[in-house]
Structures are given as C-alpha cells and as structure tokens.
Design a protein around this motif. Structure first.
Motif, PDB file in Angstrom:
ATOM      1  N   ARG A 197       0.614  -0.961  -0.174  1.00  0.00           N
ATOM      2  CA  ARG A 197       0.025   0.031  -0.153  1.00  0.00           C
ATOM      3  C   ARG A 197       0.989   1.265   0.002  1.00  0.00           C
ATOM      4  O   ARG A 197       2.142   1.151   0.773  1.00  0.00           O
ATOM      5  CB  ARG A 197      -0.936  -0.051   1.301  1.00  0.00           C
ATOM      6  N   ALA A 198       0.498   2.300  -0.718  1.00  0.00           N
ATOM      7  CA  ALA A 198       1.296   3.507  -0.743  1.00  0.00           C
ATOM      8  C   ALA A 198       0.944   4.260   0.419  1.00  0.00           C
ATOM      9  O   ALA A 198      -0.096   3.910   1.073  1.00  0.00           O
ATOM     10  CB  ALA A 198       0.758   4.301  -2.099  1.00  0.00           C
ATOM     11  N   THR A 199       1.442   5.406   0.796  1.00  0.00           N
ATOM     12  CA  THR A 199       1.497   6.081   2.038  1.00  0.00           C
ATOM     13  C   THR A 199       0.249   6.599   1.844  1.00  0.00           C
ATOM     14  O   THR A 199      -0.516   7.173   1.040  1.00  0.00           O
ATOM     15  CB  THR A 199       2.506   7.561   2.046  1.00  0.00           C
ATOM     16  N   GLY A 200      -0.501   6.474   3.380  1.00  0.00           N
ATOM     17  CA  GLY A 200      -2.104   6.920   3.460  1.00  0.00           C
ATOM     18  C   GLY A 200      -3.037   6.080   2.976  1.00  0.00           C
ATOM     19  O   GLY A 200      -4.159   6.570   3.237  1.00  0.00           O
ATOM     20  N   ILE A 201      -2.899   5.135   2.281  1.00  0.00           N
ATOM     21  CA  ILE A 201      -3.742   4.259   1.663  1.00  0.00           C
ATOM     22  C   ILE A 201      -4.354   3.429   2.837  1.00  0.00           C
ATOM     23  O   ILE A 201      -3.806   2.505   3.432  1.00  0.00           O
ATOM     24  CB  ILE A 201      -3.359   3.601   0.345  1.00  0.00           C
ATOM     25  N   PRO A 202      -5.788   3.459   2.931  1.00  0.00           N
ATOM     26  CA  PRO A 202      -6.419   2.769   3.814  1.00  0.00           C
ATOM     27  C   PRO A 202      -6.130   1.041   3.822  1.00  0.00           C
ATOM     28  O   PRO A 202      -6.212   0.452   2.566  1.00  0.00           O
ATOM     29  CB  PRO A 202      -8.049   3.230   3.886  1.00  0.00           C
ATOM     30  N   ALA A 203      -6.617   0.472   4.877  1.00  0.00           N
ATOM     31  CA  ALA A 203      -6.133  -0.933   4.837  1.00  0.00           C
ATOM     32  C   ALA A 203      -7.192  -1.701   3.976  1.00  0.00           C
ATOM     33  O   ALA A 203      -6.666  -3.093   3.835  1.00  0.00           O
ATOM     34  CB  ALA A 203      -5.992  -1.529   6.310  1.00  0.00           C
ATOM     35  N   ARG A 204      -8.311  -1.096   3.934  1.00  0.00           N
ATOM     36  CA  ARG A 204      -9.328  -2.049   3.186  1.00  0.00           C
ATOM     37  C   ARG A 204      -8.974  -2.188   1.727  1.00  0.00           C
ATOM     38  O   ARG A 204      -9.643  -2.839   1.074  1.00  0.00           O
ATOM     39  CB  ARG A 204     -10.674  -1.157   3.200  1.00  0.00           C
ATOM     40  N   PHE A 205      -7.929  -1.597   1.262  1.00  0.00           N
ATOM     41  CA  PHE A 205      -7.326  -1.746  -0.122  1.00  0.00           C
ATOM     42  C   PHE A 205      -6.221  -2.992   0.183  1.00  0.00           C
ATOM     43  O   PHE A 205      -5.337  -2.623   0.871  1.00  0.00           O
ATOM     44  CB  PHE A 205      -6.846  -0.553  -0.707  1.00  0.00           C
ATOM     45  N   SER A 206      -6.145  -3.770  -0.771  1.00  0.00           N
ATOM     46  CA  SER A 206      -5.234  -4.857  -0.818  1.00  0.00           C
ATOM     47  C   SER A 206      -5.107  -5.420  -1.985  1.00  0.00           C
ATOM     48  O   SER A 206      -5.956  -5.297  -2.906  1.00  0.00           O
ATOM     49  CB  SER A 206      -5.668  -6.149   0.031  1.00  0.00           C
ATOM     50  N   GLY A 207      -3.730  -5.736  -2.534  1.00  0.00           N
ATOM     51  CA  GLY A 207      -3.227  -6.155  -3.827  1.00  0.00           C
ATOM     52  C   GLY A 207      -2.902  -7.681  -3.548  1.00  0.00           C
ATOM     53  O   GLY A 207      -2.136  -7.951  -2.603  1.00  0.00           O
ATOM     54  N   SER A 208      -3.010  -8.465  -4.556  1.00  0.00           N
ATOM     55  CA  SER A 208      -2.458  -9.686  -4.677  1.00  0.00           C
ATOM     56  C   SER A 208      -2.176 -10.156  -5.845  1.00  0.00           C
ATOM     57  O   SER A 208      -2.625  -9.531  -7.221  1.00  0.00           O
ATOM     58  CB  SER A 208      -3.337 -10.965  -3.971  1.00  0.00           C
ATOM     59  N   GLY A 209      -1.302 -11.347  -6.102  1.00  0.00           N
ATOM     60  CA  GLY A 209      -1.111 -11.931  -7.482  1.00  0.00           C
ATOM     61  C   GLY A 209       0.410 -12.044  -7.699  1.00  0.00           C
ATOM     62  O   GLY A 209       1.012 -11.761  -7.038  1.00  0.00           O
ATOM     63  N   SER A 210       0.620 -12.537  -9.109  1.00  0.00           N
ATOM     64  CA  SER A 210       1.973 -12.403  -9.334  1.00  0.00           C
ATOM     65  C   SER A 210       2.104 -13.152 -10.899  1.00  0.00           C
ATOM     66  O   SER A 210       1.016 -13.766 -11.547  1.00  0.00           O
ATOM     67  CB  SER A 210       2.893 -13.705  -8.518  1.00  0.00           C
TER      68      SER A 210
END
Lengths: 106, 117
Positions: free
Chosen positions: A54-67
């Motif tokens: 997560r970038a600075t200040g981005i809430p924890a409700r945002f998440s990313g995954s994959g590869s």
C-alpha cells in the motif's frame, strides 16, 4: 509491448460490499504491478505498488495480490469515496496501463 | 512536500510540435532513485504512458510514440520537458507529469492540450 486487460469493465456494487478487480498481463510482469484510483476530474492516485504494497496513506481496506500474469485489487468494504475508476500498471518493460475498471454505485 | 506542475500552451495546431515543461518543487530532480515521466489521458479515456527519463537524461519511451517524442531534463531549473511532434487531433489530452520509482507516486495536476486549427 505488454498488454494489460482489466475485468470487469464496470462493477456495480453497494457501499459495504467487497470489490474484486482483476488485471491480467499478456506476459509475466513478475511482481511489478501497481494500482491507481481516479475520480472524475481528479489526478490518478497511487494505491498499491509491486503487487501488494500500500502507498502512503492508503487505507487497509485496499489490498493487492497476484504474481506473473494475474493480479487482483480487493476493496474489503466499499466506502462512498471508493466509487471511481481503477487502473493497473506494469513497469517491467517500459510502462503500460490497463484500460480501467469503473466501480459504480448499484 | 514534493510538487509537480505542468506548463505549456493549451492549444496546438495540427502538424506542429507540442511542448510542455514540468517544474518540480520540494525536492531535487537530481535524485538517482527516481524517474520523471509523462502520461496522457484523452478526454473520457484511459491513461497512456508517453515516456520517462532519469536525472542524467537517459530516456525511455512508449514504442508507439517514440518517433515523435523528445524529452529532456534541466537539473539547474529542477524541470523536465516533453516535445511531441507532428500532432493531430488524436493527441488532444490531459498531459500529466509524474515521479516514479516503484510506481508513479506523485503527479502534477495535469494540463489540457487541444490540437485544433
């Protein structure tokens, strides 16, 4: 050139629901994938870099995954301010952006 | 706090060259950790990376635009610039400058450039 495909094009959800956005690359980008949010008339804002950071200040409700070639942005519980267009972007070979997914209010 | 600001003509005639400058404040552009890039967005459409450069002047361009793009950096003025030649109406867009390392983390406000006679 690496092509990014995002699905769905539009996602209609209600506040409080979970949003799952997909980004697929035409060839492996390893973990070098970012996500941005853009609201009408505003500048894109970085949410996630290198798949899951997560970038600075981005809430924890945002998440990313994959590869590799398949990536997901998840918004765990939509807030009213989350309705926007979301873009993915790869940086392993130049830079390319996906076409975007619009998250709108159902 | 780092800020970027695009400047340049808002109207360019077809076949002419579009020229934009990005002024960076709040930090030196001469920073080997970062790249400085240009991204555009036609009205109602998505984002397209144009190109990036580092503080030494090394450039990286979108292959689809490479033949028309020139980028440069002026570390003494803390600015970097974009020139896009032989413009057509299809080049009408909001042009953003941005800083990147792991991603484009800081953006300018964008400047609308219209190509029209």
């Amino acid at each position: 050139e690496i092509v990014l495909t995002q699905s769905p094009a539009t996602l209609s959800l209600s506040p409080g629901e979970r949003a799952t956005l997909s980004c697929r690359a035409s060839q492996s980008v390893r973990s070098y994938l970012a996500w941005y949010q853009q609201k009408p008339g505003q500048v894109p804002r970085l949410l996630i870099y290198d798949t899951s950071n997560r970038a600075t200040g981005i809430p924890a409700r945002f998440s990313g995954s994959g590869s590799g070639t398949d990536f997901t942005l998840t918004i765990s519980s939509l807030e009213p301010e989350d309705f926007a267009v979301y873009y993915c972007q790869q940086r392993i070979n130049g830079n390319t952006f996906g076409p975007g997914t619009k998250v709108d209010i159902k | 706090q780092l800020q970027l600001q695009e400047s340049g003509p808002g109207l360019v005639k077809p076949s002419e060259t579009l020229s934009l400058t990005c002024t960076v404040s709040g930090g030196p552009i001469r920073n080997s950790f970062y790249y400085w890039g240009w991204i555009r967005q036609p009205p109602g459409k998505g984002l397209e990376w144009i190109g990036s450069l580092d503080s030494s002047g090394s450039t990286y361009k979108n292959p689809s635009l490479e033949s028309r793009v020139t980028m440069s950096v002026d570390t003494s003025k803390n600015q970097f610039s974009l020139m896009l030649s032989s413009v057509t109406a299809a080049d009408t867009a909001v042009f953003y400058c941005a800083r990147s390392r792991d991603a484009f983390d800081t953006w300018g406000q964008g400047t609308m450039v219209t190509v029209s006679s």
